[in-house]
Design an enzyme around this catalytic site. Structure first.
Site, PDB file in Angstrom:
ATOM      1  N   PHE A   1     -19.429  -3.654  97.321  1.00 30.52           N
ATOM      2  CA  PHE A   1     -18.198  -3.083  96.777  1.00 30.52           C
ATOM      3  C   PHE A   1     -17.746  -1.953  97.701  1.00 30.52           C
ATOM      4  CE2 PHE A   1     -19.961  -5.158  93.081  1.00 30.52           C
ATOM      5  CZ  PHE A   1     -18.836  -5.694  92.470  1.00 30.52           C
TER       6      PHE A   1
ATOM      7  N   GLU B   1     -21.702   6.363  88.327  1.00 27.98           N
ATOM      8  CA  GLU B   1     -20.925   7.572  88.559  1.00 27.98           C
ATOM      9  C   GLU B   1     -20.802   8.370  87.270  1.00 27.98           C
ATOM     10  OE1 GLU B   1     -17.057   6.311  89.824  1.00 27.98           O
ATOM     11  OE2 GLU B   1     -16.468   5.639  87.835  1.00 27.98           O
TER      12      GLU B   1
ATOM     13  N   SER C   1     -10.920   4.937  88.050  1.00 28.70           N
ATOM     14  CA  SER C   1     -10.231   3.827  87.405  1.00 28.70           C
ATOM     15  C   SER C   1     -10.227   2.567  88.266  1.00 28.70           C
ATOM     16  CB  SER C   1      -8.788   4.213  87.039  1.00 28.70           C
ATOM     17  OG  SER C   1      -8.791   5.195  86.041  1.00 28.70           O
TER      18      SER C   1
ATOM     19  N   ASN D   1     -17.716  10.642  85.179  1.00 25.71           N
ATOM     20  CA  ASN D   1     -16.305  10.998  85.089  1.00 25.71           C
ATOM     21  C   ASN D   1     -16.207  12.318  84.344  1.00 25.71           C
ATOM     22  OD1 ASN D   1     -14.310   8.572  85.896  1.00 25.71           O
ATOM     23  ND2 ASN D   1     -16.246   7.743  85.149  1.00 25.71           N
TER      24      ASN D   1
ATOM     25  N   GLU E   1      -3.913   7.542  89.605  1.00 30.19           N
ATOM     26  CA  GLU E   1      -4.191   7.387  88.179  1.00 30.19           C
ATOM     27  C   GLU E   1      -3.160   8.123  87.315  1.00 30.19           C
ATOM     28  OE1 GLU E   1      -8.678   7.410  87.397  1.00 30.19           O
ATOM     29  OE2 GLU E   1      -8.517   8.472  89.296  1.00 30.19           O
TER      30      GLU E   1
ATOM     31  N   ARG F   1     -18.467  11.359  81.067  1.00 29.54           N
ATOM     32  CA  ARG F   1     -18.944  10.016  80.735  1.00 29.54           C
ATOM     33  C   ARG F   1     -19.757   9.510  81.919  1.00 29.54           C
ATOM     34  NH1 ARG F   1     -14.729   6.572  81.402  1.00 29.54           N
ATOM     35  NH2 ARG F   1     -15.831   5.701  83.189  1.00 29.54           N
TER      36      ARG F   1
ATOM     37  N   TYR G   1      -6.917  -1.512  82.062  1.00 29.37           N
ATOM     38  CA  TYR G   1      -5.706  -0.963  81.472  1.00 29.37           C
ATOM     39  C   TYR G   1      -4.574  -1.955  81.218  1.00 29.37           C
ATOM     40  CZ  TYR G   1      -8.019   3.315  82.961  1.00 29.37           C
ATOM     41  OH  TYR G   1      -8.927   4.317  83.156  1.00 29.37           O
TER      42      TYR G   1
ATOM     43  N   GLY H   1     -11.034   8.872  80.610  1.00 25.68           N
ATOM     44  CA  GLY H   1      -9.799   8.466  79.960  1.00 25.68           C
ATOM     45  C   GLY H   1      -9.814   8.742  78.463  1.00 25.68           C
TER      46      GLY H   1
ATOM     47  N   LYS I   1     -17.954  10.876  95.104  1.00 27.34           N
ATOM     48  CA  LYS I   1     -19.078  10.014  94.749  1.00 27.34           C
ATOM     49  C   LYS I   1     -20.214  10.079  95.770  1.00 27.34           C
ATOM     50  CE  LYS I   1     -16.068   6.758  92.306  1.00 27.34           C
ATOM     51  NZ  LYS I   1     -14.837   7.539  92.552  1.00 27.34           N
TER      52      LYS I   1
ATOM     53  N   ASP J   1     -21.771   6.531  83.774  1.00 31.59           N
ATOM     54  CA  ASP J   1     -21.793   5.071  83.860  1.00 31.59           C
ATOM     55  C   ASP J   1     -23.056   4.615  84.577  1.00 31.59           C
ATOM     56  OD1 ASP J   1     -19.288   5.450  82.802  1.00 31.59           O
ATOM     57  OD2 ASP J   1     -18.200   4.849  84.604  1.00 31.59           O
TER      58      ASP J   1
END
Length: 347
Positions: A176, A308, A184, A310, A14, A293, A253, A314, A136, A295
């Site tokens: 996933f 998760e 990211s 963060n 990242e 943050r 991005y 960002g 995680k 999610d």
């Protein structure tokens, strides 16, 4: 004048996003109150005193190289930052450090431990909160213990034998596959068939020795920003509506049309109150500080499932964290100022 060490770049995948985040924070620092000291970390782990113009002109697609002749920087326990000038290490005084580092060796507690040893105050979570927020799998274990719902998953380490049929029997399809310690959406694959599982694992193992295989959750993707305080504050909620298979690195991005951002999210007042309270709870359970943050997946039956947290989200122009706070009444510049005040222990 408060000298702010702006630490960016780093050795993770990242790197580019970190540069973009730092560029925006640099532009937001009040020139009458703060003196920026930008310190770039190369992909090889070298620390350099970066030129302000270099950072201001950086872009995610084409990064200018760190050129020979820049001042090397080091961290010395109990002494702080030092710079190498004329073959001598000299003090590089800063009052506070803003680590704008995403991913391993930056957001995972390593840099936070180094800054702590140096006696430097810094923005964001400390060693424990940073490490837990980055991993995680450990994060999910702690949240489960606290009674906060997480999605069904399996964890596999590099070299471990994996039976695709067993995984599919437990989690269904699609699943996933993602590195346990990254962000990211780097290294993430959506797997639709048993044949796709092994290549997805190999891809994720390139980034981390520990990989998660997560059950696909049907639900809306909701995000909530946290700003520390007594007590911590939660922003309004925002919704991400991916236009790709999932909210990938490219969607975040590189593709302006990669996702629709709905702010505020279309939720009832009770639902907003729920996700705000749960987000603060996640922040506290994981021993975070400064900012974060969270999610979420919001399922059709009204269940909130954590995806998760963060701990250094960002700060690019399109990043959700500053956008959510702007919508909540705190401008980008005021947000950066508040985070620095928290790090310095100001009331």
């Amino acid at each position: 004048m408060i000298r702010v060490g702006l630490l960016f770049g780093g050795q993770s995948a990242e790197h580019e996003i970190s540069v973009q985040s730092a560029r925006n924070i640099l532009a937001a620092l009040s020139p009458t109150r703060y003196e920026p000291v930008p310190i770039g970390i190369t992909r090889q782990g070298q620390w350099w005193l970066a030129e302000l113009d270099w950072l201001a002109q950086a872009s995610p697609q084409k990064l200018p190289p760190f050129v020979q002749g820049l001042t090397p920087v080091a961290v010395v326990p109990s002494q702080g930052l030092v710079g190498l000038r004329q073959h001598q290490w000299e003090p590089l005084p800063v009052d506070v450090v803003f680590p704008v580092l995403h991913g391993p060796r930056g957001e995972d507690g390593t840099v936070q431990g180094l800054l702590t040893l140096a006696g430097l105050p810094f923005v964001g979570a400390g060693v424990l909160g940073s490490a837990v927020g980055m991993d995680k799998e450990v994060m999910k274990r702690l949240l489960t213990q606290a009674g906060i719902p997480v999605g069904n998953y399996r964890c596999y380490r590099r070299g471990q034998a994996v039976n695709p049929e067993t995984v599919i029997a437990a989690l269904g399809l699609p699943v996933f596959v993602k590195p346990a310690n990254l962000g990211s959406s780097v290294g993430v694959t959506r797997v639709r068939t048993a044949e796709e599982l092994r290549p997805a694992l190999e891809k994720a193992w390139q980034y981390d020795a520990k990989v998660l295989v997560e059950q696909a959750i049907t639900g809306r993707e909701i995000e909530c920003a946290i700003l520390d305080g007594s007590p911590p504050q939660a922003s309004v909620a925002g919704e991400i509506i991916p236009q790709h298979d999932f909210y990938s690195y490219e969607a975040k991005y590189l593709d302006d049309q990669g996702a629709l951002l709905k702010m505020p999210a279309d939720l009832t007042p009770d639902q907003v109150t729920q996700v705000q309270a749960l987000s603060v709870q996640v922040f506290q359970v994981l021993e975070c500080a400064g900012l974060g943050r969270v999610d979420w997946f919001f399922t059709p039956d009204g269940t909130w499932i954590v995806n998760e947290i963060n701990t250094i989200p960002g700060f690019t122009q399109i990043s959700m964290y500053p956008k959510l706070w702007e919508l909540s009444g705190i401008s980008y510049g005021d947000l950066v100022n508040r985070l620095l005040e928290l790090a310095l222990g100001a009331d």
